[in-house]
Design a protein around this motif. Structure first.
Motif, PDB file in Angstrom:
ATOM      1  N   THR A 234       0.831  -1.208   0.000  1.00 22.61           N
ATOM      2  CA  THR A 234       0.000   0.000   0.000  1.00 22.61           C
ATOM      3  C   THR A 234       0.870   1.264   0.000  1.00 22.61           C
ATOM      4  O   THR A 234       0.600   2.213  -0.728  1.00 22.61           O
TER       5      THR A 234
ATOM      6  N   ASP B 134      -5.104  -2.950  -5.036  1.00 24.34           N
ATOM      7  CA  ASP B 134      -4.380  -3.145  -3.775  1.00 24.34           C
ATOM      8  C   ASP B 134      -5.244  -3.989  -2.857  1.00 24.34           C
ATOM      9  O   ASP B 134      -6.455  -3.820  -2.767  1.00 24.34           O
ATOM     10  N   LEU B 135      -4.578  -4.867  -2.178  1.00 26.83           N
ATOM     11  CA  LEU B 135      -5.267  -5.883  -1.400  1.00 26.83           C
ATOM     12  C   LEU B 135      -5.205  -5.580   0.084  1.00 26.83           C
ATOM     13  O   LEU B 135      -4.239  -5.035   0.581  1.00 26.83           O
TER      14      LEU B 135
ATOM     15  N   THR C 243      -5.380  -1.936   4.515  1.00 29.11           N
ATOM     16  CA  THR C 243      -6.447  -1.724   3.546  1.00 29.11           C
ATOM     17  C   THR C 243      -7.610  -2.675   3.822  1.00 29.11           C
ATOM     18  O   THR C 243      -7.402  -3.822   4.144  1.00 29.11           O
TER      19      THR C 243
END
Ligand code: G3D
Ligand code: MG
Length: 310
Positions: free
Chosen positions: A156, A198-199, A174
């Motif tokens: 991130t 993004d995970l 996140t």
């Protein structure tokens, strides 16, 4: 016989065809000039000034290197914008762009040329022509990019740094997935938009795996250079990519070792050899200092489109 110096000079001459680039030089780690070139159309007086400025810049590099500073700086001067780009372990590319030019449009080229310099020095056979995209018809490209890697390696932070040019200490993990768009201009007419996925926490990945990976054309694999386990797990993340890779005729993967501002526990050579065996580019970054972050994403964009622009 063509010497390394000849080849570097040829490369620089091609480099000067890119709009707004006035001069280029390659210096070694001792600040010694290995090659330099200045655009022909510049006035005699300017050539002398640029030559002098390049020499000063080379001198500066020497100080920076001995001081252990990070390169990647852009410095404004009377002659224009100086861009310093690391070209492997042994050389630095100095680019002088016209005063006030948009360095965002020049940066991607500096990365490409720096990569070529590095390959030349590594004695690989290399085509010295630069594949300049045709400036006539505008081309827009769009790619999905997934960022994968263990928890807390800095995924991130890297994305934020690339998109917002900032680093915040307090990003909350996140939640779910966030998709961020970033348009990267490779020239006045060629732009690449990345839809960066993004995970959230790694546990979340199991639930949304399919959606997350579906239709992606590129991936950045991130590990933390201070945590060897995160490096070993790169194999696991590569396995996850097998299916999406099969679904695409062209797929770009890049390996990133992040947090180089801290004491490393994974050696550069180990990671470099690993990526070499996989034939994927390897770069080391710090989301905290910003070191190499633009370069990593810029190189990725270039690899994504280099076969498409003519
Ligand atoms: P993730 O998205 O991969 O899970 P994050 O990782 O981006 O959330 O980062 C995890 C932690 O590492 C964060 O610290 C973040 O500030 C830190 N970090 C990320 N990149 C770097 C880097 O390049 N250098 C250093 N020193 N730290 C970095 P916190 O303490 O907020 O959890
Ligand atoms: Mg995260």
């Amino acid at each position: 016989m063509t010497t390394l110096g000849d080849k570097l000079n040829t490369l620089l001459e091609n480099y000067l065809k890119i709009p707004n680039i006035r001069a280029g030089a390659i210096v070694d780690n001792d600040g010694l000039m290995m090659a330099s070139s200045i655009t022909k159309e510049e006035e005699e007086l300017t050539i002398a000034a640029c030559g002098g400025a390049l020499a000063t810049a080379a001198e500066r590099i020497k100080d920076e290197l001995s001081g252990g500073y990070h390169l990647g700086a852009i410095v404004s001067s009377e002659q224009g914008e100086f861009i310093f780009t690391r070209a492997g372990d042994q050389a630095v590319l100095i680019t002088l762009a016209k005063p006030g030019s948009d360095t965002d449009k020049i940066l991607p080229w500096t990365y490409i040329v720096a990569e070529k310099i590095q390959q030349l020095i590594d004695l690989e056979n290399l085509d010295l022509s630069l594949e300049l995209p045709k400036m006539t018809d505008p081309q827009k490209f769009n790619f999905k990019l997934v960022v994968l890697g263990d928890e807390a390696v800095g995924k991130t932070s890297l994305i934020r740094r690339f998109i917002e040019k900032s680093f915040k200490q307090d990003y909350k993990s996140t939640i779910g997935v966030s998709i961020l768009n970033k348009t990267y201009d490779l020239s006045d007419s060629v732009s690449v938009t990345l839809n960066i996925w993004d995970l959230a926490g790694q546990a979340m990945f199991r639930n949304i795996r399919k959606t997350y990976l579906e239709g992606t054309q590129s991936a950045v694999l991130v590990y933390d250079v201070t945590r060897p386990a995160s490096f070993e797990n790169i194999n696991h993340w590569l396995d996850e990519l097998q299916e999406p890779m099969r679904a695409q005729s062209r797929f770009i993967v890049m390996l990133i070792g992040n947090k180089i501002d801290l004491d490393r526990m994974v050696s550069f050579d180990e990671a470099k050899n690993f990526s070499k065996a996989l034939k994927i580019p390897y770069l080391e970054t710090s989301a905290k200092t910003g070191d190499n972050v633009d370069k990593a994403f810029g190189a990725l964009c270039y690899h994504l489109i280099k076969d498409s622009v003519r």
